[in-house]
Write a protein that holds these residues in place. Structure first.
Motif, PDB file in Angstrom:
ATOM      1  N   VAL A   1      29.715  44.965  30.741  1.00  0.00           N
ATOM      2  CA  VAL A   1      30.698  44.265  29.909  1.00  0.00           C
ATOM      3  C   VAL A   1      32.071  44.915  30.063  1.00  0.00           C
ATOM      4  CG1 VAL A   1      31.256  43.391  27.622  1.00  0.00           C
ATOM      5  CG2 VAL A   1      28.859  43.697  28.263  1.00  0.00           C
ATOM      6  N   VAL A   2      32.092  46.247  30.104  1.00  0.00           N
ATOM      7  CA  VAL A   2      33.358  46.957  30.323  1.00  0.00           C
ATOM      8  C   VAL A   2      33.965  46.542  31.670  1.00  0.00           C
ATOM      9  CG1 VAL A   2      34.416  49.212  30.709  1.00  0.00           C
ATOM     10  CG2 VAL A   2      32.741  48.922  28.867  1.00  0.00           C
ATOM     11  N   ALA A   3      33.129  46.535  32.706  1.00  0.00           N
ATOM     12  CA  ALA A   3      33.603  46.127  34.038  1.00  0.00           C
ATOM     13  C   ALA A   3      34.070  44.671  34.028  1.00  0.00           C
ATOM     14  CB  ALA A   3      32.491  46.334  35.071  1.00  0.00           C
ATOM     15  N   TRP A   4      33.371  43.819  33.289  1.00  0.00           N
ATOM     16  CA  TRP A   4      33.748  42.403  33.168  1.00  0.00           C
ATOM     17  C   TRP A   4      35.138  42.281  32.546  1.00  0.00           C
ATOM     18  CZ3 TRP A   4      30.897  38.731  29.211  1.00  0.00           C
ATOM     19  CH2 TRP A   4      31.488  37.457  29.239  1.00  0.00           C
ATOM     20  N   LEU A   5      35.374  43.006  31.484  1.00  0.00           N
ATOM     21  CA  LEU A   5      36.670  42.931  30.813  1.00  0.00           C
ATOM     22  C   LEU A   5      37.791  43.465  31.698  1.00  0.00           C
ATOM     23  CD1 LEU A   5      35.503  44.073  27.281  1.00  0.00           C
ATOM     24  CD2 LEU A   5      36.153  41.755  27.960  1.00  0.00           C
ATOM     25  N   ARG A   6      37.524  44.547  32.403  1.00  0.00           N
ATOM     26  CA  ARG A   6      38.538  45.096  33.314  1.00  0.00           C
ATOM     27  C   ARG A   6      38.836  44.123  34.456  1.00  0.00           C
ATOM     28  NH1 ARG A   6      39.871  50.269  32.313  1.00  0.00           N
ATOM     29  NH2 ARG A   6      38.471  51.556  31.046  1.00  0.00           N
ATOM     30  N   GLU A   7      37.795  43.495  34.984  1.00  0.00           N
ATOM     31  CA  GLU A   7      38.006  42.526  36.064  1.00  0.00           C
ATOM     32  C   GLU A   7      38.719  41.281  35.533  1.00  0.00           C
ATOM     33  OE1 GLU A   7      37.814  40.675  39.878  1.00  0.00           O
ATOM     34  OE2 GLU A   7      37.906  42.739  39.131  1.00  0.00           O
ATOM     35  N   SER A   8      38.394  40.881  34.316  1.00  0.00           N
ATOM     36  CA  SER A   8      39.098  39.750  33.703  1.00  0.00           C
ATOM     37  C   SER A   8      40.586  40.052  33.584  1.00  0.00           C
ATOM     38  CB  SER A   8      38.519  39.447  32.315  1.00  0.00           C
ATOM     39  OG  SER A   8      37.190  38.985  32.394  1.00  0.00           O
ATOM     40  N   ALA A   9      40.905  41.263  33.140  1.00  0.00           N
ATOM     41  CA  ALA A   9      42.309  41.657  33.014  1.00  0.00           C
ATOM     42  C   ALA A   9      43.009  41.617  34.366  1.00  0.00           C
ATOM     43  CB  ALA A   9      42.404  43.051  32.398  1.00  0.00           C
ATOM     44  N   ARG A  10      42.321  42.095  35.397  1.00  0.00           N
ATOM     45  CA  ARG A  10      42.913  42.108  36.737  1.00  0.00           C
ATOM     46  C   ARG A  10      43.181  40.686  37.233  1.00  0.00           C
ATOM     47  NH1 ARG A  10      42.164  41.191  41.777  1.00  0.00           N
ATOM     48  NH2 ARG A  10      40.058  40.370  41.476  1.00  0.00           N
TER      49      ARG A  10
END
Length: 219
Positions: A14-23
């Motif tokens: 989920v953390v990786a998902w949010l970071r990728e979403s931000a990118r």
């Protein structure tokens, strides 16, 4: 590591998902602004970029929550407090409802993904009072939920379920182009709203694809 057991994902996903979403939102910020300029307030890309940047800052500033639901709740509260317009409340509600669906689970499997997406979509529907065909993000969320459910029933892996959802969301977003908006600011344009993609549906596809990319290679 974002993987749990053989066919599950953890809070790190989920953390990786949010970071990728931000990118991705940052990368597509101007595109989303341009889409929204045609039929809305021209603020969708700016608002989402600000919101997901705030989420990443929260993650950077503190220890990441221990469960998938806790990470989603952090994102929800941050989006709702930092994003103007409709995007913050809608995505915030989606993540908050998704968190509630996951409960205290440490790992997310295929059926959990379906539950998360279904709850998120239902939250968007409840908040925005929209349904399929209204030319809103619901036109991306609903096919995503249906495709995820079908994939899970067929025995797909958790990443395959996410991919089915993202692909369906992107197809649903593309299908908003000929629609006449019946909700939101775009509805003020009436028939002139036809011929344009709905920016919320497009951003939904981007964010769900980010979930796939965050999980990619882990199964």
């Amino acid at each position: 590591m974002v993987e749990g057991s053989a066919n599950t994902l953890t809070a790190a996903w989920v953390v990786a998902w949010l970071r990728e979403s931000a990118r991705v939102v940052g990368e597509q910020r101007q595109y989303l602004i341009d889409l929204d300029r045609a039929i809305g307030d021209a603020d969708h890309g700016e608002n989402l970029d600000r919101g997901f940047s705030a989420v990443v800052k929260k993650l950077d500033d503190g220890e990441a929550p221990a469960t998938p639901a806790a990470v989603l709740k952090l994102a929800a509260m941050t989006l709702m407090s930092s994003v103007g317009g409709a995007a913050g409340p809608l995505y915030g509600t989606a993540f908050l409802r998704g968190a509630a669906a996951l409960g205290d689970a440490q790992e997310v499997g295929p059926d959990d993904v379906v539950g998360l997406l279904t709850a998120a979509r239902d939250g968007v529907v409840a908040r925005g009072k929209a349904e399929s065909g209204d030319k809103t993000m619901v036109d991306a969320w609903t096919p995503a939920v249906e495709a995820a459910g079908t994939a899970a029933l067929a025995g797909a892996s958790v990443t395959e379920v996410l991919a089915a959802a993202a692909n369906a969301a992107n197809a649903g977003a593309a299908a908003t182009e000929p629609l006449i908006a019946r909700k939101g600011r775009a509805s003020y344009l009436g028939e002139r709203s036809a011929g344009h993609l709905d920016p919320g549906a497009v951003s939904t596809g981007l964010i769900l694809q980010a979930a796939v990319d965050a999980a990619g290679g882990q199964q």
